[in-house]
Design a protein around this motif. Sequence first.
Motif, PDB file in Angstrom:
ATOM      1  N   VAL A   1       0.841  -1.200   0.000  1.00  0.00           N
ATOM      2  CA  VAL A   1       0.000   0.000   0.000  1.00  0.00           C
ATOM      3  C   VAL A   1       0.877   1.251   0.000  1.00  0.00           C
ATOM      4  CG1 VAL A   1      -1.662   1.354   1.362  1.00  0.00           C
ATOM      5  CG2 VAL A   1      -1.990  -1.125   1.062  1.00  0.00           C
ATOM      6  N   PHE A   2       1.881   1.289   0.887  1.00  0.00           N
ATOM      7  CA  PHE A   2       2.756   2.454   1.005  1.00  0.00           C
ATOM      8  C   PHE A   2       3.438   2.774  -0.326  1.00  0.00           C
ATOM      9  CE2 PHE A   2       6.950   4.326   1.889  1.00  0.00           C
ATOM     10  CZ  PHE A   2       6.575   5.468   2.568  1.00  0.00           C
TER      11      PHE A   2
ATOM     12  N   HIS B   1       4.310   9.735  -4.577  1.00  0.00           N
ATOM     13  CA  HIS B   1       5.556  10.093  -3.898  1.00  0.00           C
ATOM     14  C   HIS B   1       5.384  11.202  -2.847  1.00  0.00           C
ATOM     15  CE1 HIS B   1       9.808  10.484  -3.219  1.00  0.00           C
ATOM     16  NE2 HIS B   1       9.723  11.778  -3.478  1.00  0.00           N
ATOM     17  N   PRO B   2       4.684  12.310  -3.140  1.00  0.00           N
ATOM     18  CA  PRO B   2       4.527  13.351  -2.110  1.00  0.00           C
ATOM     19  C   PRO B   2       3.837  12.839  -0.846  1.00  0.00           C
ATOM     20  CG  PRO B   2       3.904  14.212  -4.258  1.00  0.00           C
ATOM     21  CD  PRO B   2       4.107  12.730  -4.417  1.00  0.00           C
ATOM     22  N   MET B   3       2.892  11.945  -1.014  1.00  0.00           N
ATOM     23  CA  MET B   3       2.189  11.394   0.146  1.00  0.00           C
ATOM     24  C   MET B   3       3.128  10.483   0.950  1.00  0.00           C
ATOM     25  SD  MET B   3      -1.464   9.428   0.292  1.00  0.00           S
ATOM     26  CE  MET B   3      -2.334  10.815  -0.426  1.00  0.00           C
ATOM     27  N   ARG B   4       3.934   9.682   0.268  1.00  0.00           N
ATOM     28  CA  ARG B   4       4.914   8.825   0.967  1.00  0.00           C
ATOM     29  C   ARG B   4       5.901   9.682   1.752  1.00  0.00           C
ATOM     30  NH1 ARG B   4       5.896   5.842  -4.111  1.00  0.00           N
ATOM     31  NH2 ARG B   4       7.996   6.699  -3.956  1.00  0.00           N
ATOM     32  N   ARG B   5       6.390  10.767   1.118  1.00  0.00           N
ATOM     33  CA  ARG B   5       7.346  11.648   1.783  1.00  0.00           C
ATOM     34  C   ARG B   5       6.724  12.262   3.036  1.00  0.00           C
ATOM     35  NH1 ARG B   5       9.033  15.006  -2.336  1.00  0.00           N
ATOM     36  NH2 ARG B   5       7.293  16.380  -1.915  1.00  0.00           N
ATOM     37  N   ARG B   6       5.473  12.692   2.948  1.00  0.00           N
ATOM     38  CA  ARG B   6       4.778  13.291   4.095  1.00  0.00           C
ATOM     39  C   ARG B   6       4.637  12.287   5.235  1.00  0.00           C
ATOM     40  NH1 ARG B   6       4.136  17.416   7.111  1.00  0.00           N
ATOM     41  NH2 ARG B   6       2.065  17.681   7.952  1.00  0.00           N
ATOM     42  N   ILE B   7       4.300  11.064   4.913  1.00  0.00           N
ATOM     43  CA  ILE B   7       4.158  10.015   5.936  1.00  0.00           C
ATOM     44  C   ILE B   7       5.501   9.784   6.631  1.00  0.00           C
ATOM     45  CG2 ILE B   7       3.775   7.539   6.260  1.00  0.00           C
ATOM     46  CD1 ILE B   7       1.569   7.792   4.076  1.00  0.00           C
ATOM     47  N   VAL B   8       6.572   9.730   5.853  1.00  0.00           N
ATOM     48  CA  VAL B   8       7.905   9.522   6.436  1.00  0.00           C
ATOM     49  C   VAL B   8       8.258  10.683   7.358  1.00  0.00           C
ATOM     50  CG1 VAL B   8      10.370   9.403   5.906  1.00  0.00           C
ATOM     51  CG2 VAL B   8       8.739   8.018   4.612  1.00  0.00           C
ATOM     52  N   ARG B   9       7.979  11.903   6.945  1.00  0.00           N
ATOM     53  CA  ARG B   9       8.300  13.070   7.778  1.00  0.00           C
ATOM     54  C   ARG B   9       7.507  13.072   9.078  1.00  0.00           C
ATOM     55  NH1 ARG B   9       9.048  17.789   3.278  1.00  0.00           N
ATOM     56  NH2 ARG B   9      11.135  17.142   2.660  1.00  0.00           N
ATOM     57  N   ILE B  10       6.280  12.627   9.026  1.00  0.00           N
ATOM     58  CA  ILE B  10       5.454  12.566  10.240  1.00  0.00           C
ATOM     59  C   ILE B  10       5.948  11.458  11.164  1.00  0.00           C
ATOM     60  CG2 ILE B  10       3.140  11.965  11.091  1.00  0.00           C
ATOM     61  CD1 ILE B  10       2.042  13.447   8.597  1.00  0.00           C
ATOM     62  N   ALA B  11       6.349  10.342  10.592  1.00  0.00           N
ATOM     63  CA  ALA B  11       6.690   9.163  11.387  1.00  0.00           C
ATOM     64  C   ALA B  11       8.116   9.170  11.934  1.00  0.00           C
ATOM     65  CB  ALA B  11       6.484   7.904  10.548  1.00  0.00           C
ATOM     66  N   THR B  12       9.015   9.939  11.345  1.00  0.00           N
ATOM     67  CA  THR B  12      10.403   9.908  11.799  1.00  0.00           C
ATOM     68  C   THR B  12      10.642  10.956  12.872  1.00  0.00           C
ATOM     69  OG1 THR B  12      11.065  11.386  10.022  1.00  0.00           O
ATOM     70  CG2 THR B  12      11.322   9.038   9.616  1.00  0.00           C
ATOM     71  N   PRO B  13      11.614  10.688  13.754  1.00  0.00           N
ATOM     72  CA  PRO B  13      11.920  11.664  14.796  1.00  0.00           C
ATOM     73  C   PRO B  13      12.473  12.957  14.179  1.00  0.00           C
ATOM     74  CG  PRO B  13      13.209   9.642  15.085  1.00  0.00           C
ATOM     75  CD  PRO B  13      12.418   9.504  13.832  1.00  0.00           C
ATOM     76  N   THR B  14      12.188  14.069  14.823  1.00  0.00           N
ATOM     77  CA  THR B  14      12.707  15.344  14.347  1.00  0.00           C
ATOM     78  C   THR B  14      13.723  15.885  15.347  1.00  0.00           C
ATOM     79  OG1 THR B  14      10.947  16.564  15.435  1.00  0.00           O
ATOM     80  CG2 THR B  14      10.561  15.908  13.161  1.00  0.00           C
TER      81      THR B  14
END
Length: 169
Positions: free
Chosen positions: A16-17, A22-35
């Motif tokens: 599914v991922f 691509h923009p949606m995948r990038r957004r999910i990664v940014r939300i899920a990864t530590p900042t």
Amino acid sequence: MQRRKAPLLRRLAGVVFYNLPHPMRRRIVRIATPTYTLGSVVLVMDAERERLLMLRQPPGKRWSLPAGLLNRREQPIEGARRELNEETGIEADLEELIPASPCAVVHTSGRWVDNVFHLERDPETTQVIVDGHEVWDAGWHPVDDLPEMTRATAKLLAHYGLGPLADQG
């Protein structure tokens, strides 16, 4: 090479991922990864490294260093130069800002990284200008008799053998 089969739910999530735009995948990664937060700090000292420029900023009575957060896509050295000028009125060429050793200090369990630079200035001839709003006061202090400072400043200075926590650096 032998491969292990991932559990069905994990395989399905992967399919599914990777089928998302691509923009949606990038957004999910940014939300899920530590900042983490990036800042720059400037240790402004005289040529003999006997005096250090420190600032007193709101909200307290304790002293700190010329520093600030980096803007998006701003290089650490450019952020250091910008913050130094905004807080003290001191202008520095990029070539004058020398990376400290260590050049980066990690705070708050890895969630904050300060890029640290040295700048040499003569306290007798350097005009320091504070705005009274972001910075209340500025002063050159002997490195062996620094004023009461913020805990974060004391911890940072310890990495350079300065301040009340120097023996813990």
